[in-house]
Enzyme design. Structure first.
Site, short mmCIF file in Angstrom:
data_model
loop_
_atom_site.label_atom_id
_atom_site.label_comp_id
_atom_site.label_asym_id
_atom_site.label_seq_id
_atom_site.Cartn_x
_atom_site.Cartn_y
_atom_site.Cartn_z
N GLY A 29 7.63 -0.94 2.00
CA GLY A 29 6.75 -1.78 1.17
C GLY A 29 5.68 -0.97 0.48
O GLY A 29 5.75 0.25 0.42
N ASN A 30 4.70 -1.66 -0.06
CA ASN A 30 3.59 -0.97 -0.74
C ASN A 30 2.30 -1.78 -0.57
O ASN A 30 2.31 -2.85 0.02
CB ASN A 30 3.94 -0.74 -2.22
CG ASN A 30 4.12 -2.03 -2.97
OD1 ASN A 30 3.18 -2.77 -3.18
ND2 ASN A 30 5.37 -2.31 -3.36
N ARG A 31 1.21 -1.25 -1.10
CA ARG A 31 -0.11 -1.82 -0.81
C ARG A 31 -0.57 -2.89 -1.78
O ARG A 31 -1.72 -3.28 -1.76
CB ARG A 31 -1.16 -0.70 -0.82
CG ARG A 31 -0.98 0.30 0.29
CD ARG A 31 -2.14 1.30 0.30
NE ARG A 31 -1.89 2.37 1.24
CZ ARG A 31 -2.04 2.26 2.56
NH1 ARG A 31 -2.46 1.13 3.09
NH2 ARG A 31 -1.77 3.28 3.35
N SER A 32 0.29 -3.39 -2.63
CA SER A 32 -0.16 -4.41 -3.59
C SER A 32 -0.50 -5.72 -2.87
O SER A 32 0.27 -6.22 -2.06
CB SER A 32 0.95 -4.66 -4.62
OG SER A 32 0.53 -5.69 -5.49
N ALA A 96 3.99 -4.66 -8.04
CA ALA A 96 4.40 -3.31 -7.68
C ALA A 96 5.84 -3.39 -7.21
O ALA A 96 6.13 -3.91 -6.12
CB ALA A 96 3.49 -2.77 -6.57
#
Ligand code: C5P
Length: 225
Positions: A29-32, A96
């Protein structure tokens, strides 16, 4: 004082961050946080637009008046955005989207084996939704991308704008708690026409309003409400 300048328009906004499954319990995943995309959706509703919000893995209240399409992975977002974009006047890709996903999804949980090295996770490319919108959009449709850059933001932004074929690219500097999960943001919005709009640090709503100002200017005369 933008009023209802998006009345009669259909806009599609993507928000949040995709999760690329590794096995049934794990993902990349990512930090959005989705805050910027949700601010875009709320402000577009307030300006009179019909809004489709394609939302990936966000823990935020649904914006009143928007149609929410929940998705998980980049491939799901690809399908949902392309379907919604068919009759859209504008598409804003604030999400993102993972550039890569694990190449082989495992249907069962990966286990650790005593004494054995872990297997590497091989990656494969995801479809670039923004680039596809840039290539396939109908005449007059306005396509907006976001670029999270850690260095040479403007130079990389100009190249990305051209590569993705979008009309506007919102360039933020990320890293060191500059953007992710914060209620505020600052950005430079690059236009395919060579324009450059600086948006000083402020609420994500303020940046959203400037994005819609630029979109509305490109859409031309407002429609009947
Ligand atoms: O190439 P990069 O990931 O920096 O581009 C960011 C922009 O492209 C964002 O607007 C993002 O929503 C969009 N994007 C996309 N599909 C991808 C990767 C990024 O639409 N696979």
């Amino acid at each position: 004082p933008a009023g209802r300048d998006l009345a009669g328009r259909h806009v599609v906004v993507s928000a949040g961050g995709t999760r690329e499954p590794i096995d049934p319990v794990r993902f990349i995943g990512n930090r959005s946080s989705g805050l910027q995309g949700y601010a875009l959706a709320r402000t577009a509703v307030a300006r009179g637009a019909r809004v489709t919000l394609v939302s990936a893995n966000v823990a935020l209240p649904d914006p009143a008046g928007a149609r929410i399409v929940p998705v998980g992975s980049a491939e799901e977002m690809h399908k949902a955005v392309l379907a919604a974009a068919g009759d859209a006047d504008a598409v804003v890709m604030a999400a993102a989207v993972a550039d890569f996903r694990p190449a082989g999804y495992r249907g069962t949980k990966i286990k650790k084996t005593e004494g054995a090295e872990p297997e590497p996770i091989r990656l494969t490319k995801n479809p670039d939704i923004l680039a596809e919108l840039g290539r396939t959009r109908r005449p007059g449709q306005v396509v907006v991308g976001f670029a999270a850059e850690t260095d040479n933001a403007l130079e990389n932004g100009r190249a990305k704008l051209a590569r993705k074929g979008c009309d506007l690219l919102v360039v933020n500097e990320v890293g060191e708690n500059l953007t992710f999960g914060r209620p505020d943001n600052e950005a430079v919005i690059l236009g395919a026409d060579g324009s450059q709009t600086e948006v000083p640090r402020g609420a994500k709503e303020d940046l959203a309003e400037v994005v819609w100002d630029l979109v509305a200017a490109r859409l031309g005369a407002p429609q009947a409400d």
